[in-house]
Scaffold this active site. Sequence first.
Site, PDB file in Angstrom:
ATOM      1  N   ILE A  72       0.822  -1.215   0.000  1.00 24.60           N
ATOM      2  CA  ILE A  72       0.000   0.000   0.000  1.00 24.60           C
ATOM      3  C   ILE A  72       0.853   1.260   0.000  1.00 24.60           C
ATOM      4  CG2 ILE A  72      -1.959  -1.095   1.137  1.00 24.60           C
ATOM      5  CD1 ILE A  72      -0.964   0.119   3.766  1.00 24.60           C
ATOM      6  N   GLY A  78       7.993   3.552   1.227  1.00 25.30           N
ATOM      7  CA  GLY A  78       8.644   4.598   1.994  1.00 25.30           C
ATOM      8  C   GLY A  78      10.091   4.773   1.627  1.00 25.30           C
ATOM      9  N   GLY A  79      10.720   5.717   2.307  1.00 21.38           N
ATOM     10  CA  GLY A  79      12.124   5.976   2.038  1.00 21.38           C
ATOM     11  C   GLY A  79      13.017   4.831   2.452  1.00 21.38           C
ATOM     12  N   GLY A 100      11.707   1.469   2.800  1.00 25.10           N
ATOM     13  CA  GLY A 100      11.162   0.183   2.459  1.00 25.10           C
ATOM     14  C   GLY A 100       9.673   0.236   2.204  1.00 25.10           C
ATOM     15  N   VAL A 114       5.470  -0.806   2.451  1.00 27.46           N
ATOM     16  CA  VAL A 114       4.474  -0.966   3.509  1.00 27.46           C
ATOM     17  C   VAL A 114       3.375  -1.877   2.971  1.00 27.46           C
ATOM     18  CG1 VAL A 114       2.893   0.210   5.071  1.00 27.46           C
ATOM     19  CG2 VAL A 114       4.991   1.351   4.337  1.00 27.46           C
ATOM     20  N   LYS A 125       5.511  -2.128   8.083  1.00 28.54           N
ATOM     21  CA  LYS A 125       6.600  -1.419   7.425  1.00 28.54           C
ATOM     22  C   LYS A 125       7.842  -2.297   7.451  1.00 28.54           C
ATOM     23  CE  LYS A 125       8.364   2.203   9.498  1.00 28.54           C
ATOM     24  NZ  LYS A 125       8.526   3.600   9.970  1.00 28.54           N
ATOM     25  N   ASP A 169       9.438  16.236  13.179  1.00 30.09           N
ATOM     26  CA  ASP A 169       8.955  16.107  11.795  1.00 30.09           C
ATOM     27  C   ASP A 169       7.428  16.105  11.766  1.00 30.09           C
ATOM     28  OD1 ASP A 169       9.303  15.957   9.067  1.00 30.09           O
ATOM     29  OD2 ASP A 169       9.381  13.782   9.020  1.00 30.09           O
TER      30      ASP A 169
END
Length: 458
Positions: free
Chosen positions: A141, A144-145, A147, A149, A162, A257
Amino acid sequence: MEDVEAEIRRLKLELKQTMDMYSTACKEALTAKQKAMELQRWKMDEEKRIKDARLAEEEALALAESEKARRVAAIQTAEASKRIAENEAQKRISAEMKALKEAEGKKKAFDALSHTNLRYRRYTIEEIEVATEYFAEERKIGEGGYGPVYRCTLDHTPVAIKVLRPDAAQGRSQFQQEVEILCCIRHPNMVLLLGACPEYGCLVYEYMANGSLEDRLFRRGNTPPIPWQHRFRIAAEIGTGLLFLHQTRPEPLVHRDLKPANILLDRNYVSKISDVGLARLVPPSVADNVTQYRMTATAGTFCYIDPEYQQTGMLGIKSDIYSLGIMLLQIITGKPPMGLTHHVERAIEKGTFIEMLDHSVPDWPVEEALSVAKMALKCAELRRKDRPDLGTAILPELNRLRDLAEENMQFSPFGTGPYTSPIHSQVSTQDLRSGPGTVQSGYDSSRSRYSGSSNPGR
């Protein structure tokens, strides 16, 4: 008569001689006057030349003195630069040694993670492989930076997993950080870590059906707009979760963040803060009770990162307040963060603030939205000391607006039941569901932001 005539002739002759002498004298006088004038002009020219020569000499002396002073200053600057360079070199060596020690410590901690009895469910890689159908592409779905998900079911519970790629070296420290934080804290407005497989770098989160606040504000996937009542409630929930982080003991926890992409929404649009991999525990300042801590490298996302933290490296709990201010403006405007504070300030000054509100929401309470905007602008002040306190100034106002929203829910077309959308994908932080071109804790190029290093201040 002859004598008289002779006398007359003599007198005429003398008169003529006298007239000639007078004429000669006049000519000589005129010539002398011309020579005197020429002499005067020559004298003035000489005086001017002497004056010019004197001025030129003075200018030359002043220039020589200036060059001498400049040379001395240049020598002093060169010496100072040499000393600064030596100090910087020493600091760099010390920082590299410190970073090396920290890396070694993190690696040891990560390696020991699999042997530590932490408060989270430990899953085996076999369980995760079966749940994800051996990491099937249909289960993915997000990317990410660090790996992919996957959405699946574990223990009869919908989850998002994740998976850390083996080559994501920096992700290991954030993996460890996120596990250490989330396994030790519980809060209704913090994303829940259900378990992990530390041997293979897998994190198991609760599944958030409505994805990220950013995607819902921008209505990606053609989802319905969020009513203002839910927006006010979401803002209060974010403030509540953030205050919980800032009040952790023995040391406050700074998220670093905070942004709409890191706010997840469940099926009822209850918001939860996620992606604490960049969060830092920092020692409190004894002097003013304001947490400040110098970091060797800044981290965060462009447009949300605290300018003072970016410039000085001094991290504090009010670094998150700046990010919160930008998020509050986005919640009421539904606009990208770039230059948003400037546009809202101009609109308030010109009396056109209502035009800045998200037009997909038709029934904004303008006065309350204006109150949110003014408070958000205070949160986004460039200087940290000018930003309001979260617990005493910001959260009480957000709670007041949440109470107002709850009172008006019955008058909202969305107030008759839980507000859910047809979206069914786990959309988390950039690390949980980012697409191509995304760098963790950096800038998202796919969303018209600068894509680059995770340390924009360096």
